[in-house]
Every structure is written in structure tokens, then in C-alpha cells.
Design an enzyme around this catalytic site. Structure first.
Site, PDB file in Angstrom:
ATOM      1  N   ALA A  82     -12.713   7.023 -37.906  1.00  0.00           N
ATOM      2  CA  ALA A  82     -13.206   5.791 -38.539  1.00  0.00           C
ATOM      3  C   ALA A  82     -13.510   6.053 -40.006  1.00  0.00           C
ATOM      4  O   ALA A  82     -14.127   7.060 -40.352  1.00  0.00           O
ATOM      5  CB  ALA A  82     -14.460   5.290 -37.825  1.00  0.00           C
ATOM      6  N   GLY A 142     -11.691   5.805 -59.265  1.00  0.00           N
ATOM      7  CA  GLY A 142     -12.051   4.627 -58.466  1.00  0.00           C
ATOM      8  C   GLY A 142     -12.561   4.979 -57.083  1.00  0.00           C
ATOM      9  O   GLY A 142     -12.937   4.088 -56.319  1.00  0.00           O
ATOM     10  N   TYR A 146     -15.651   7.674 -51.943  1.00  0.00           N
ATOM     11  CA  TYR A 146     -14.745   8.066 -50.845  1.00  0.00           C
ATOM     12  C   TYR A 146     -14.373   9.551 -50.950  1.00  0.00           C
ATOM     13  O   TYR A 146     -14.412  10.281 -49.951  1.00  0.00           O
ATOM     14  CB  TYR A 146     -13.509   7.186 -50.928  1.00  0.00           C
ATOM     15  CG  TYR A 146     -12.465   7.404 -49.855  1.00  0.00           C
ATOM     16  CD1 TYR A 146     -12.624   6.881 -48.570  1.00  0.00           C
ATOM     17  CD2 TYR A 146     -11.286   8.095 -50.136  1.00  0.00           C
ATOM     18  CE1 TYR A 146     -11.645   7.055 -47.606  1.00  0.00           C
ATOM     19  CE2 TYR A 146     -10.307   8.274 -49.182  1.00  0.00           C
ATOM     20  CZ  TYR A 146     -10.489   7.752 -47.906  1.00  0.00           C
ATOM     21  OH  TYR A 146      -9.510   7.927 -46.946  1.00  0.00           O
TER      22      TYR A 146
HETATM   23  P1  NAD Z   1      -7.775   1.391 -41.041  1.00  0.00           P
HETATM   24  O1  NAD Z   1      -8.651   0.602 -41.949  1.00  0.00           O
HETATM   25  O2  NAD Z   1      -6.399   0.886 -40.736  1.00  0.00           O
HETATM   26  O3  NAD Z   1      -8.526   1.622 -39.648  1.00  0.00           O
HETATM   27  C1  NAD Z   1      -9.850   2.101 -39.630  1.00  0.00           C
HETATM   28  C2  NAD Z   1     -10.485   1.771 -38.306  1.00  0.00           C
HETATM   29  O4  NAD Z   1     -11.850   2.191 -38.362  1.00  0.00           O
HETATM   30  C3  NAD Z   1     -10.501   0.249 -37.999  1.00  0.00           C
HETATM   31  O5  NAD Z   1     -10.082   0.007 -36.656  1.00  0.00           O
HETATM   32  C4  NAD Z   1     -11.947  -0.144 -38.235  1.00  0.00           C
HETATM   33  O6  NAD Z   1     -12.367  -1.258 -37.443  1.00  0.00           O
HETATM   34  C5  NAD Z   1     -12.686   1.153 -37.859  1.00  0.00           C
HETATM   35  N1  NAD Z   1     -13.999   1.271 -38.490  1.00  0.00           N
HETATM   36  C6  NAD Z   1     -14.328   0.995 -39.779  1.00  0.00           C
HETATM   37  N2  NAD Z   1     -15.640   1.157 -39.971  1.00  0.00           N
HETATM   38  C7  NAD Z   1     -16.177   1.560 -38.780  1.00  0.00           C
HETATM   39  C8  NAD Z   1     -17.476   1.877 -38.338  1.00  0.00           C
HETATM   40  N3  NAD Z   1     -18.538   1.810 -39.175  1.00  0.00           N
HETATM   41  N4  NAD Z   1     -17.666   2.238 -37.049  1.00  0.00           N
HETATM   42  C9  NAD Z   1     -16.610   2.298 -36.181  1.00  0.00           C
HETATM   43  N5  NAD Z   1     -15.338   1.992 -36.544  1.00  0.00           N
HETATM   44  C10 NAD Z   1     -15.132   1.633 -37.834  1.00  0.00           C
HETATM   45  O7  NAD Z   1      -7.726   2.868 -41.662  1.00  0.00           O
HETATM   46  P2  NAD Z   1      -6.610   4.007 -41.539  1.00  0.00           P
HETATM   47  O8  NAD Z   1      -5.737   3.917 -42.735  1.00  0.00           O
HETATM   48  O9  NAD Z   1      -6.012   4.016 -40.174  1.00  0.00           O
HETATM   49  O10 NAD Z   1      -7.517   5.299 -41.756  1.00  0.00           O
HETATM   50  C11 NAD Z   1      -7.988   6.126 -40.685  1.00  0.00           C
HETATM   51  C12 NAD Z   1      -8.703   7.328 -41.287  1.00  0.00           C
HETATM   52  O11 NAD Z   1      -7.797   8.079 -42.091  1.00  0.00           O
HETATM   53  C13 NAD Z   1      -9.870   6.957 -42.200  1.00  0.00           C
HETATM   54  O12 NAD Z   1     -10.915   7.888 -42.047  1.00  0.00           O
HETATM   55  C14 NAD Z   1      -9.267   7.069 -43.578  1.00  0.00           C
HETATM   56  O13 NAD Z   1     -10.237   7.285 -44.562  1.00  0.00           O
HETATM   57  C15 NAD Z   1      -8.333   8.252 -43.393  1.00  0.00           C
HETATM   58  N6  NAD Z   1      -7.259   8.304 -44.385  1.00  0.00           N
HETATM   59  C16 NAD Z   1      -6.357   7.287 -44.487  1.00  0.00           C
HETATM   60  C17 NAD Z   1      -5.340   7.370 -45.439  1.00  0.00           C
HETATM   61  C18 NAD Z   1      -4.317   6.290 -45.598  1.00  0.00           C
HETATM   62  O14 NAD Z   1      -3.484   6.408 -46.532  1.00  0.00           O
HETATM   63  N7  NAD Z   1      -4.284   5.260 -44.771  1.00  0.00           N
HETATM   64  C19 NAD Z   1      -5.260   8.488 -46.279  1.00  0.00           C
HETATM   65  C20 NAD Z   1      -6.214   9.496 -46.142  1.00  0.00           C
HETATM   66  C21 NAD Z   1      -7.209   9.399 -45.188  1.00  0.00           C
END
Ligand code: NAD
Length: 238
Positions: A82, A142, A146
Site C-alpha cells: 500500500a 516534487g 515520498y
Molecule cells: P495504486 O495507487 O495503483 O494502488 C495502491 C493501492 O493501495 C490501492 O488499492 C489503494 O486503495 C491502497 N491504499 C492506499 N492507501 C492505503 C491505506 N492507507 N491503507 C490501505 N490501503 C491503501 O499504486 P501502485 O502503483 O500499484 O503502487 C503499489 C506500491 O508500489 C506503492 O507502495 C507504490 O508507492 C509503489 N511504487 C509504485 C511505482 C509505480 O510506478 N506505480 C513505482 C515505485 C513504487
């Protein structure tokens, strides 16, 4: 032996792909998410159990983990997935966006591990996998909030790995590059295009690219891998 996994933020994006990969490898997967509608749709589509909780709230996580373990049994694999972004240049950043991003991305990792690690220690087996970010490693304008939270996960991972290394528990994190999900869909289009152009393999990452690494880290084959940051970024940051 069938193992049980809890994937936070697992109702969509990278978390859902990780849940699929762990299930394919034979785990019983339970998904925790803050969004009840997304969770209900996910459970209806997959038949997997879901539990609603806010990972940033310690007592809410303790309650959810207790409910999962009573209903299903002990959690062997914890995936701290999350996460949220609230991007702004530092000189314009709302203090609430600093606090929320640190609480959801970093506080969460303490909250879940605090609830689950004692049982893993007793049983002598466990896998903890947390989602850091390429932007924790290279920095990103920005994203002071994070990047700080995701870099915090790296220190947390290394320290907890040392604490539990003798107990059959591994602790690792994955640092994804640019992955196409709802999170990155919120980035302005010209920035997205520019970011993808800079990926040496020539494409954006997909949730399945991260899920493959998570499934490996969760497996018995990864028993000698601990305290590591696994970069999955198409060569964008080396
Ligand atoms: P996303 O926004 O598509 O999904 C995130 C999920 O987390 C959602 O289902 C949301 O409802 C849930 N969530 C948010 N806040 C929450 C909370 N307080 N409690 C419980 N659930 C919560 O994000 P994603 O792109 O699938 O990212 C997943 C992870 O990977 C994250 O930790 C993100 O920071 C990390 N990440 C993503 C990327 C990218 O390019 N997408 C890159 C690096 C790291």
C-alpha cells in the site's frame, strides 16, 4: 506446504498482480485495502478474502491482522505494498501531505510487521517484502515526502532483516521504476511520456514485472536473500 500471504493495497495495481503471482505459486492470499468498494469488487472477481483497514493506523492494522489470523490462520508472507503519492515542490508542500505520505508509505511497514513478526518468529519461517521506489534511490523533484518514506523502508528492511535472520525470516524490498498503474496515471501526460522515453528497455514497467520479483522473494528459493533492495526498473537507475 501451502502458505498464507497478506498483501496490503492489494485490491489494484501492483498489489493485485503480486496477489495473483503468489496465488499461482500456491499461497492462500488475503488482500488488505483501505478502499471498501475496490476491495469488494476485487473479492467478487477473484474469490479471495479481503479485509478493510488503513495501513497508517496502528490499531486498525492490529485489528485487521487479528481478524485475518483468526479466520484463516497465521500469515507467512507479508507484502507491504500500500502506498500513495501527494507530490509538490517542498516550498509549496502542505504539511498534511508530508505527514500522510510518511504515515501511509512508511508508518504502515512498522504497523504490519509489528503485528505479524512475533508469530513468524515463533513459527521459524516468514517472508516480508516491501515496496520501496527507484525515486528513493535517485531522488525526484516534487517527491521529498515520498522519497523520504521509501528510503525509510530501505533502512527498516536492512535493520529488521538483521533482527530476524536467525529465525527463518527474510526481509527485502523492491524498488520499482515507472510502472503503469492508477498511481502513475495521475502524473501529467507529458511527464509520463518523458519518463517512459528514459527507460533503457524501451517501455514502461507493468505490475507483472514487479510481481515476478515478489513471487521469487516469497519462495523457498530465496531463503539466502535478505536485507536487499531489488531494483526492477528496466535499467533506468543502475
Ligand atoms: P495504486 O495507487 O495503483 O494502488 C495502491 C493501492 O493501495 C490501492 O488499492 C489503494 O486503495 C491502497 N491504499 C492506499 N492507501 C492505503 C491505506 N492507507 N491503507 C490501505 N490501503 C491503501 O499504486 P501502485 O502503483 O500499484 O503502487 C503499489 C506500491 O508500489 C506503492 O507502495 C507504490 O508507492 C509503489 N511504487 C509504485 C511505482 C509505480 O510506478 N506505480 C513505482 C515505485 C513504487
Amino acid at each position: 506446504m501451502s502458505r498464507r500471504a497478506l498483501v496490503t493495497g492489494g485490491a489494484g495495481g501492483i498489489g493485485a498482480a503480486i496477489a495473483d503471482a503468489l496465488a499461482r505459486d500456491g499461497a492462500e492470499v488475503i488482500v488488505l485495502d483501505i478502499d471498501p468498494d475496490r476491495l469488494a469488487a476485487y473479492s467478487a472477481a477473484t474469490g479471495r478474502a479481503g479485509v478493510a483497514a488503513d495501513v497508517s493506523v496502528h490499531d486498525d492494522v492490529a485489528r485487521a491482522v487479528g481478524a485475518v489470523e483468526r479466520a484463516h490462520g497465521p500469515i507467512d508472507i507479508l507484502v507491504n505494498n500500500a502506498g500513495i503519492i501527494r507530490d509538490a515542490m517542498l516550498h509549496k508542500m502542505d504539511p498534511a501531505d508530508w505527514t500522510r505520505v510518511i504515515a501511509v508509505n512508511l508508518g504502515s511497514v512498522f504497523n504490519t510487521a509489528r503485528a505479524i513478526v512475533p508469530g513468524m518468529r515463533q513459527r521459524g519461517w516468514g517472508r516480508i517484502i516491501s515496496l520501496s521506489s527507484m525515486n528513493a534511490q535517485r531522488g525526484q523533484a516534487g517527491q521529498t515526502n515520498y522519497a523520504a518514506a521509501k528510503a525509510g523502508i530501505i533502512g527498516f528492511t536492512k535493520s529488521l532483516a538483521l533482527e530476524v535472520a536467525g529465525k527463518g525470516i527474510t526481509v527485502n524490498c523492491i524498488a520499482p521504476g515507472f510502472i503503469e498503474t492508477d498511481m502513475t496515471a495521475s502524473i501529467p501526460n507529458e511527464l509520463r511520456v518523458e519518463e517512459i522515453r528514459r527507460v533503457p528497455v524501451g517501455r514502461a514497467g507493468q505490475p507483472e514485472d514487479i510481481a515476478g520479483m515478489a513471487a521469487f522473494l516469497a519462495s523457498d528459493a530465496a531463503a539466502f536473500v535478505t536485507g536487499q533492495v531489488l531494483a526492477v526498473n528496466g535499467g533506468q537507475y543502475l
